[in-house]
Design a protein around this motif. Structure first.
Motif, PDB file in Angstrom:
ATOM      1  N   TYR A  53     -10.485   5.714   1.147  1.00 42.88           N
ATOM      2  CA  TYR A  53      -9.452   6.131   0.089  1.00 42.88           C
ATOM      3  C   TYR A  53      -9.234   6.787  -1.134  1.00 42.88           C
ATOM      4  N   ASP A  54     -10.231   7.524  -1.016  1.00 38.33           N
ATOM      5  CA  ASP A  54      -9.706   8.159  -2.140  1.00 38.33           C
ATOM      6  C   ASP A  54      -9.802   9.917  -1.274  1.00 38.33           C
ATOM      7  N   LYS A  72     -14.486   2.788  -0.618  1.00 37.07           N
ATOM      8  CA  LYS A  72     -13.604   3.905  -1.690  1.00 37.07           C
ATOM      9  C   LYS A  72     -13.706   4.963  -1.446  1.00 37.07           C
ATOM     10  N   SER A  78       1.151  -0.976   0.147  1.00 35.58           N
ATOM     11  CA  SER A  78       0.357   0.319  -0.423  1.00 35.58           C
ATOM     12  C   SER A  78       0.957   1.056  -0.039  1.00 35.58           C
ATOM     13  N   ASP A  79       0.528   2.332  -0.256  1.00 34.77           N
ATOM     14  CA  ASP A  79       1.338   3.621  -1.033  1.00 34.77           C
ATOM     15  C   ASP A  79       0.783   4.387   0.525  1.00 34.77           C
ATOM     16  N   CYS A  80      -0.756   3.376   1.409  1.00 34.51           N
ATOM     17  CA  CYS A  80      -0.736   4.862   2.269  1.00 34.51           C
ATOM     18  C   CYS A  80       0.358   4.422   3.669  1.00 34.51           C
ATOM     19  N   ASN A 129      -3.373  11.965   3.145  1.00 39.23           N
ATOM     20  CA  ASN A 129      -1.696  11.228   3.117  1.00 39.23           C
ATOM     21  C   ASN A 129      -2.304  11.102   4.649  1.00 39.23           C
ATOM     22  N   ALA A 185      -8.064   9.058   1.680  1.00 39.89           N
ATOM     23  CA  ALA A 185      -6.346   9.211   1.675  1.00 39.89           C
ATOM     24  C   ALA A 185      -5.799   9.395   1.301  1.00 39.89           C
ATOM     25  N   ASP A 186      -6.226   9.493   0.056  1.00 34.60           N
ATOM     26  CA  ASP A 186      -4.113  10.322  -1.105  1.00 34.60           C
ATOM     27  C   ASP A 186      -4.884  11.391  -0.956  1.00 34.60           C
ATOM     28  N   LYS A 187      -5.504  12.155  -0.629  1.00 37.74           N
ATOM     29  CA  LYS A 187      -6.226  13.538  -0.861  1.00 37.74           C
ATOM     30  C   LYS A 187      -4.848  14.032   0.093  1.00 37.74           C
ATOM     31  N   SER A 190     -12.826  14.984  -0.582  1.00 42.22           N
ATOM     32  CA  SER A 190     -11.320  14.169  -1.375  1.00 42.22           C
ATOM     33  C   SER A 190     -11.604  15.311  -2.254  1.00 42.22           C
TER      34      SER A 190
END
Length: 328
Positions: free
Chosen positions: A235-236, A232, A207-209, A242, A238-240, A326
């Protein structure tokens, strides 16, 4: 927190601390030290005295070199054997017992991870002493504080055993400095294989998280998300920002997400600077240790709103909130 029992005594005198020695059992993957071991070393240093560190594995010279530079570690004890692949407790326990017999440590500790929940209790049983799990504070060399009742209360435990075996909650002790140390290295005799179990393989999820237990921001979802597809949205988000993504036990039991995402007493202990709880009622493990909590829940009576003021009457649905976040 409600203190259940208090057994205070002064910390050890310099003369007493001189004879303290705490063996830290290092957790690693034969390539890199696991961060929770640095927290265990911090706890060991609070006890005073020497802090040797045991590095056992199949080809762990790189890890041993890394540990030798950690501030506060006096000696790195190295044991390399194919039987130690996977850090099986059946194989590592005889090694720790032999090392304890040779060096006569007063304390043995490890991080309270899956590794720490697996190995120290077995060592304690073989030494015929009581294990002290998941400590959050050290009052004295024989007195420790740990949580009970899923974190609703604190228990101060005094241990009279000659050898204290304990595990350390990583979020309660700052990781020690990884530079500035100059520990000596020493090979220790490896134990014969117990032959009771065999390590086959490990299947890891990439995972990139950020790692859940170390993340400064955590977004967790509960049963209120209704299904796994709705994660999802988390996840979206969290990506924004970090962030790491976690889940309540109810969400894991409902098979919305895998169990390695579970936060709480039977999952992973987290203490981020920002915790975003989505559709979570608010069990104590989703409240304790969090510096700032943002709660999103349609139920104004949810227990989490006893700590986090409810703004839900002014808010739209989960999906609209998360989509809006997000997109920013």
């Amino acid at each position: 927190k409600i203190p259940i029992r208090c057994c205070f005594r002064p910390k050890g005198t310099p003369e007493q601390n001189l004879f303290q020695s705490t063996l830290v059992v290092a957790e690693h993957n034969n390539d890199k030290l696991t961060p929770i071991t640095l927290s265990a070393i911090t706890a060991a240093k609070k006890l005073g005295g020497d802090v040797p560190c045991l590095v056992a594995g199949t080809d762990c010279a790189k890890v041993a070199q890394e540990v030798s530079k950690v501030l506060g570690v006096k000696t790195v004890l190295i044991a390399q054997n194919d039987a130690y692949k996977g850090s099986l407790p059946e194989e590592l326990t005889p090694l720790i017992l032999a090392t304890q017999k040779q060096f006569n440590f007063t304390h043995i500790c490890a991080g309270a991870s899956a590794f720490g929940k697996n190995l120290p209790p077995r060592v304690s049983a073989k030494l015929d002493v009581a294990p002290i799990s998941d400590i959050i504070e050290i009052k004295a060399p024989d007195t420790f504080v740990r949580t009970i009742y899923a974190g609703n209360a604190l228990s101060t435990v005094k241990c009279n055993d000659n050898v204290k075996v304990f595990t350390v909650r990583g979020t309660s002790f700052e990781p020690t400095e990884v530079d500035g140390g100059s520990a000596t290295s020493e090979e220790v005799a490896v134990s014969a294989s117990a032959g009771m179990s065999e390590w086959l393989e490990a299947t890891l999820t990439n995972s990139d998280c950020p790692e859940l237990t170390r993340a400064k921001v955590v977004v967790s979802g509960g049963r209120g998300l209704k299904n796994g597809e709705n994660f999802k949205l988390l996840y979206d988000l969290a990506d924004k920002i970090n962030a790491a993504v976690g889940a309540s036990r109810a969400a894991v039991d409902a098979r919305y997400v895998p169990n390695d995402m579970q936060v709480g007493q039977t999952g992973k202990i987290v203490a981020p600077e920002l915790y975003i709880a989505v559709g979570i009622s608010g069990a104590i493990q989703h409240l304790s240790g969090m510096k700032t909590i943002v709660a999103i829940n349609k139920d104004p009576e949810a227990p989490i709103f006893q700590v986090v003021p409810s703004l839900m009457p002014l808010m739209p649905s989960y999906s609209q909130i998360l989509i809006g976040l997000s997109m920013n």
